[in-house]
Design a protein around this motif. Sequence first.
Motif, PDB file in Angstrom:
ATOM      1  N   ARG A   1       6.434  -0.091  -9.512  1.00  0.00           N
ATOM      2  CA  ARG A   1       7.612  -0.749 -10.103  1.00  0.00           C
ATOM      3  C   ARG A   1       7.911  -2.098  -9.459  1.00  0.00           C
ATOM      4  NH1 ARG A   1      10.678   4.920  -9.326  1.00  0.00           N
ATOM      5  NH2 ARG A   1       9.965   5.947 -11.249  1.00  0.00           N
ATOM      6  N   ASP A   2       7.124  -2.468  -8.468  1.00  0.00           N
ATOM      7  CA  ASP A   2       7.415  -3.671  -7.678  1.00  0.00           C
ATOM      8  C   ASP A   2       7.152  -4.924  -8.530  1.00  0.00           C
ATOM      9  OD1 ASP A   2       7.357  -5.835  -5.944  1.00  0.00           O
ATOM     10  OD2 ASP A   2       6.426  -4.704  -4.308  1.00  0.00           O
ATOM     11  N   PRO A   3       8.207  -5.733  -8.794  1.00  0.00           N
ATOM     12  CA  PRO A   3       8.029  -6.886  -9.699  1.00  0.00           C
ATOM     13  C   PRO A   3       7.019  -7.912  -9.200  1.00  0.00           C
ATOM     14  CG  PRO A   3      10.356  -6.568  -9.105  1.00  0.00           C
ATOM     15  CD  PRO A   3       9.569  -5.635  -8.257  1.00  0.00           C
ATOM     16  N   GLN A   4       6.782  -7.994  -7.889  1.00  0.00           N
ATOM     17  CA  GLN A   4       5.847  -9.021  -7.386  1.00  0.00           C
ATOM     18  C   GLN A   4       4.387  -8.650  -7.665  1.00  0.00           C
ATOM     19  OE1 GLN A   4       5.136  -9.363  -3.119  1.00  0.00           O
ATOM     20  NE2 GLN A   4       5.733  -7.231  -2.797  1.00  0.00           N
ATOM     21  N   ILE A   5       4.137  -7.373  -8.008  1.00  0.00           N
ATOM     22  CA  ILE A   5       2.753  -6.899  -8.105  1.00  0.00           C
ATOM     23  C   ILE A   5       2.186  -7.110  -9.507  1.00  0.00           C
ATOM     24  CG2 ILE A   5       1.402  -4.743  -8.154  1.00  0.00           C
ATOM     25  CD1 ILE A   5       2.848  -4.023  -5.530  1.00  0.00           C
ATOM     26  N   ASP A   6       0.965  -7.708  -9.577  1.00  0.00           N
ATOM     27  CA  ASP A   6       0.298  -7.954 -10.861  1.00  0.00           C
ATOM     28  C   ASP A   6      -0.619  -6.798 -11.259  1.00  0.00           C
ATOM     29  OD1 ASP A   6       1.177 -10.812 -11.083  1.00  0.00           O
ATOM     30  OD2 ASP A   6      -0.049 -11.016  -9.279  1.00  0.00           O
ATOM     31  N   ILE A   7      -1.322  -6.239 -10.282  1.00  0.00           N
ATOM     32  CA  ILE A   7      -2.340  -5.222 -10.562  1.00  0.00           C
ATOM     33  C   ILE A   7      -2.130  -4.029  -9.632  1.00  0.00           C
ATOM     34  CG2 ILE A   7      -4.817  -4.729 -10.777  1.00  0.00           C
ATOM     35  CD1 ILE A   7      -5.337  -7.770 -10.714  1.00  0.00           C
ATOM     36  N   VAL A   8      -2.154  -2.828 -10.224  1.00  0.00           N
ATOM     37  CA  VAL A   8      -2.087  -1.608  -9.425  1.00  0.00           C
ATOM     38  C   VAL A   8      -3.482  -1.001  -9.346  1.00  0.00           C
ATOM     39  CG1 VAL A   8      -1.231   0.782  -9.404  1.00  0.00           C
ATOM     40  CG2 VAL A   8       0.329  -1.108  -9.950  1.00  0.00           C
ATOM     41  N   VAL A   9      -3.930  -0.682  -8.130  1.00  0.00           N
ATOM     42  CA  VAL A   9      -5.214  -0.001  -7.946  1.00  0.00           C
ATOM     43  C   VAL A   9      -4.922   1.444  -7.574  1.00  0.00           C
ATOM     44  CG1 VAL A   9      -7.353   0.095  -6.608  1.00  0.00           C
ATOM     45  CG2 VAL A   9      -6.361  -2.120  -7.225  1.00  0.00           C
TER      46      VAL A   9
ATOM     47  N   ASP B   1       6.066   6.068  -0.900  1.00  0.00           N
ATOM     48  CA  ASP B   1       6.505   6.328  -2.278  1.00  0.00           C
ATOM     49  C   ASP B   1       5.720   5.420  -3.237  1.00  0.00           C
ATOM     50  OD1 ASP B   1       7.679   6.758  -4.686  1.00  0.00           O
ATOM     51  OD2 ASP B   1       9.701   6.098  -4.083  1.00  0.00           O
ATOM     52  N   ALA B   2       4.719   6.006  -3.874  1.00  0.00           N
ATOM     53  CA  ALA B   2       3.853   5.213  -4.745  1.00  0.00           C
ATOM     54  C   ALA B   2       4.622   4.619  -5.919  1.00  0.00           C
ATOM     55  CB  ALA B   2       2.695   6.082  -5.259  1.00  0.00           C
TER      56      ALA B   2
ATOM     57  N   ALA C   1       4.125   0.896 -17.992  1.00  0.00           N
ATOM     58  CA  ALA C   1       5.472   0.615 -18.517  1.00  0.00           C
ATOM     59  C   ALA C   1       6.084  -0.613 -17.845  1.00  0.00           C
ATOM     60  CB  ALA C   1       6.372   1.837 -18.314  1.00  0.00           C
ATOM     61  N   HIS C   2       5.700  -0.848 -16.593  1.00  0.00           N
ATOM     62  CA  HIS C   2       6.193  -2.028 -15.884  1.00  0.00           C
ATOM     63  C   HIS C   2       5.275  -3.235 -16.054  1.00  0.00           C
ATOM     64  CE1 HIS C   2       8.946   0.866 -14.134  1.00  0.00           C
ATOM     65  NE2 HIS C   2       9.675  -0.169 -13.695  1.00  0.00           N
ATOM     66  N   GLY C   3       4.327  -3.132 -17.005  1.00  0.00           N
ATOM     67  CA  GLY C   3       3.504  -4.302 -17.332  1.00  0.00           C
ATOM     68  C   GLY C   3       2.409  -4.601 -16.340  1.00  0.00           C
ATOM     69  N   LYS C   4       2.068  -3.624 -15.508  1.00  0.00           N
ATOM     70  CA  LYS C   4       0.986  -3.862 -14.544  1.00  0.00           C
ATOM     71  C   LYS C   4      -0.355  -3.565 -15.190  1.00  0.00           C
ATOM     72  CE  LYS C   4       4.348  -3.915 -11.479  1.00  0.00           C
ATOM     73  NZ  LYS C   4       5.078  -5.202 -11.360  1.00  0.00           N
ATOM     74  N   HIS C   5      -1.350  -4.344 -14.830  1.00  0.00           N
ATOM     75  CA  HIS C   5      -2.727  -3.959 -15.109  1.00  0.00           C
ATOM     76  C   HIS C   5      -3.140  -2.917 -14.076  1.00  0.00           C
ATOM     77  CE1 HIS C   5      -2.907  -7.339 -17.837  1.00  0.00           C
ATOM     78  NE2 HIS C   5      -2.384  -8.085 -16.878  1.00  0.00           N
TER      79      HIS C   5
ATOM     80  N   VAL D   1       0.854  -1.189   0.000  1.00  0.00           N
ATOM     81  CA  VAL D   1       0.000   0.000   0.000  1.00  0.00           C
ATOM     82  C   VAL D   1       0.889   1.238   0.000  1.00  0.00           C
ATOM     83  CG1 VAL D   1      -1.702   1.289   1.354  1.00  0.00           C
ATOM     84  CG2 VAL D   1      -1.844  -1.202   1.258  1.00  0.00           C
ATOM     85  N   ALA D   2       0.542   2.218  -0.829  1.00  0.00           N
ATOM     86  CA  ALA D   2       1.244   3.503  -0.796  1.00  0.00           C
ATOM     87  C   ALA D   2       0.305   4.558  -0.230  1.00  0.00           C
ATOM     88  CB  ALA D   2       1.689   3.902  -2.201  1.00  0.00           C
ATOM     89  N   VAL D   3       0.759   5.235   0.798  1.00  0.00           N
ATOM     90  CA  VAL D   3      -0.061   6.261   1.458  1.00  0.00           C
ATOM     91  C   VAL D   3       0.840   7.420   1.868  1.00  0.00           C
ATOM     92  CG1 VAL D   3      -1.835   4.711   2.383  1.00  0.00           C
ATOM     93  CG2 VAL D   3       0.298   5.096   3.662  1.00  0.00           C
ATOM     94  N   ARG D   4       0.207   8.566   2.195  1.00  0.00           N
ATOM     95  CA  ARG D   4       1.000   9.680   2.702  1.00  0.00           C
ATOM     96  C   ARG D   4       1.412   9.435   4.142  1.00  0.00           C
ATOM     97  NH1 ARG D   4      -2.486  14.804   1.030  1.00  0.00           N
ATOM     98  NH2 ARG D   4      -3.290  13.535  -0.664  1.00  0.00           N
TER      99      ARG D   4
END
Lengths: 433, 433
Positions: free
Chosen positions: A69-77, A63-64, A95-99, A42-45
């Motif tokens: 850019r995290d290779p383990q992550i498949d989907i960014v919300v 830091d969102a 660019a990093h191939g995330k959905h 999770v990225a938050v302030r």
Amino acid sequence: MEPIKVGLLGLGVVGGGTWNVLRRNAEEIGRRAGRQIEIVRVAVRDVAKARAKVGADVQITDDAFEVVRDPQIDIVVELIGGVTLARELLLEAIAHGKHVVTANKALLAMHGTEIFEAASRKGVMITFEAAVAGGIPIIKAIREGLTANRIEWVAGIINGTTNYILSEMRTNKLTFAQALQQAQQLGYAEADPTADIQGIDAAQKLTLLASMAFGIPVQFSKAYIEGITQLSDEDLETAQYLGYRIKLLGITRRRAQGIELRVHPTLVPANSILANVEDAMNAVLVNGDAVGQTLYYGKGAGEEPTASAVVADLIDVTRLHTADPGQRVPHLAFQPDAMADIPILPIDEVVSSYYLRMMVDDVPGVLADIARELSNAGISIGSMIQQPSEQGYARLVFLTHSAQEQAVNRAIASIESMPFMRSQVTRLRVEEF
Amino acid sequence: MEPIKVGLLGLGVVGGGTWNVLRRNAEEIGRRAGRQIEIVRVAVRDVAKARAKVGADVQITDDAFEVVRDPQIDIVVELIGGVTLARELLLEAIAHGKHVVTANKALLAMHGTEIFEAASRKGVMITFEAAVAGGIPIIKAIREGLTANRIEWVAGIINGTTNYILSEMRTNKLTFAQALQQAQQLGYAEADPTADIQGIDAAQKLTLLASMAFGIPVQFSKAYIEGITQLSDEDLETAQYLGYRIKLLGITRRRAQGIELRVHPTLVPANSILANVEDAMNAVLVNGDAVGQTLYYGKGAGEEPTASAVVADLIDVTRLHTADPGQRVPHLAFQPDAMADIPILPIDEVVSSYYLRMMVDDVPGVLADIARELSNAGISIGSMIQQPSEQGYARLVFLTHSAQEQAVNRAIASIESMPFMRSQVTRLRVEEF
């Protein structure tokens, strides 16, 4: 099967709702999706605040960019909103191939073309059910449910804040300022309500719906936008007297010359289904040539209704993330190489019926002069009421048949220059559907 | 890309509509689907009649088995109806590796388990959007749009014929027989209207919705079904007087003990959205724990509205026919191995509010006796009206709070045995949603 791994940007109202729904309904969702969906980062302030909510098994960062850019992550919300940082983050995620799953109507309305093109090149999905009408699956209905149809028009109440304000003004006789304050106290309106009450939020959503209905590029800058700040109690009452209610509608319609794309207060018949969508509810009416009119109704905002759409998108992406891009629904409903270059019509060329209200001297000949001016402009009158007013004035209200807006505006200019006029002409659009 | 090849079984109302929509909107559909969809073979009873419609490039046969076994065909569209031949044809199509699109609610409600299992084993899709609520994409909404939710209940007007009859009875004061005759003249009701007016058609559709909402097997035989043939004008009028309208609703609700699955005339508040669905329109209200209530409204029958759903299914199957089965939405929304064995509750265990109407002697103590009997059965009274009637009788109508049906039935039996009773008790269910 391994859980699919999600990175969540933003843990505010909708982000928190998404977290809650995914956890509470994990078993039910797993039974449907055939796979668990797990928020791993999770990225938050405010990291400390987030830690209190999400527990120790989830990585938290401020830091969102680390998440996208995290290779383990498949989907960014993406649920942080705004158009600058959110745009950079989406492009970086692609660019990093995330959905990507997003609720960001402003971003897609303004930068949709760039973002969808980048996603198509990279072969990833951008889903955005939560961007329009909260939990109502209206994007799925238009992109998938109504694909057999040539869609003729879409008209909707797609901003809950303004619908709440208008409902309160009508039913509880509040002024605009009172109703707005009440909406803010209830959390329906933000501290800065500009985007809602000026119609901007509705226009962003409408722009996306129009694109999917007609297969045209996203063109927010060409939308005509008129909010509800100028509406008077007098017009709400007069509309009711005439058998109408005033709603802030987003309307997009296919015409021979191009596409109408407009948000403005609209008189709709009081017994119509849209007129009876009250409080902060949303509803979208879609007219297709085969199916006729279908309507989609529900909560258009709020923590869990919006999260419902985010999580449904997550499940769709989970199903299809390894599929060929051709097996997925196109981002904007039409194949990218089959988008049409139909022009968006300027508001002058829009065709509608009109409500024209004015104060005049109560003397002979006035009605004849105004009627002749409308007739000269090719505008036919559907009905008219005259009410006596104080000081020897009379209040006239005309409902016209369909006319082009520029003809109406020219007629109004002529009428306003007549010697017996005691007010400007208040002009509202009327739609019968 | 080569067009995908479709074999069409039946060229009646919906078959003809499907043919028309596919041809008229071929360009628009191609822009969306990325591939043309072509009906290459049609099976009909009357080959000569079909030839007049479809032209020389389409093969026509009177043997539907030829079509389902034809190696060139990718998708079979079954629109012949009935449960015997249609079942054999579907199983044969599946055995030959065809995907199937069908509008056959009766078949799926009765033989769904067998058919879906066969399709899953063979790795083919059975889609059936057209089987429920015509062109309204309600199956897509439940199977895909609301997947984030634990669905609590679904309630809908899913039979247009009966809704038309009830609308006419209420607004134009027709008798049931007159309204039915009018519905038949307009083509809303068939020559044999049994399946509609007895609630059977609605129960078939509700059975499918319940299965997808709760992840339970299709169990038509366990549905409680009550039609509109026993409804009196008196009850329609009394309901209106009390601020309600009577609709034939299909209701399925999750309770701690099991699933309610019931079709019956129901009093709903006159200002509720379902009450205002008039004429032959359909509407389905779905309550999910995250999204709250969403509503889906449109034409539930007719040539092109139903064809709209058939063609949308064809486009979905076209997109996904080469996909892994895991990339497709499960037939009944939940993964086949994750279906739940929750019991369907018998009608005795259903919980509802009730409308109880009766004629009594207009003498002291009557009201006290009835109220005590209801109270003894644990039934709390929400409101009551008493109206004088002819011959010294009084008409009593009670609206109860929520109660279990068997308690209400026991109380009714006791009340009916009381000496002052001058009629049986008319009992209708009331839902406030």
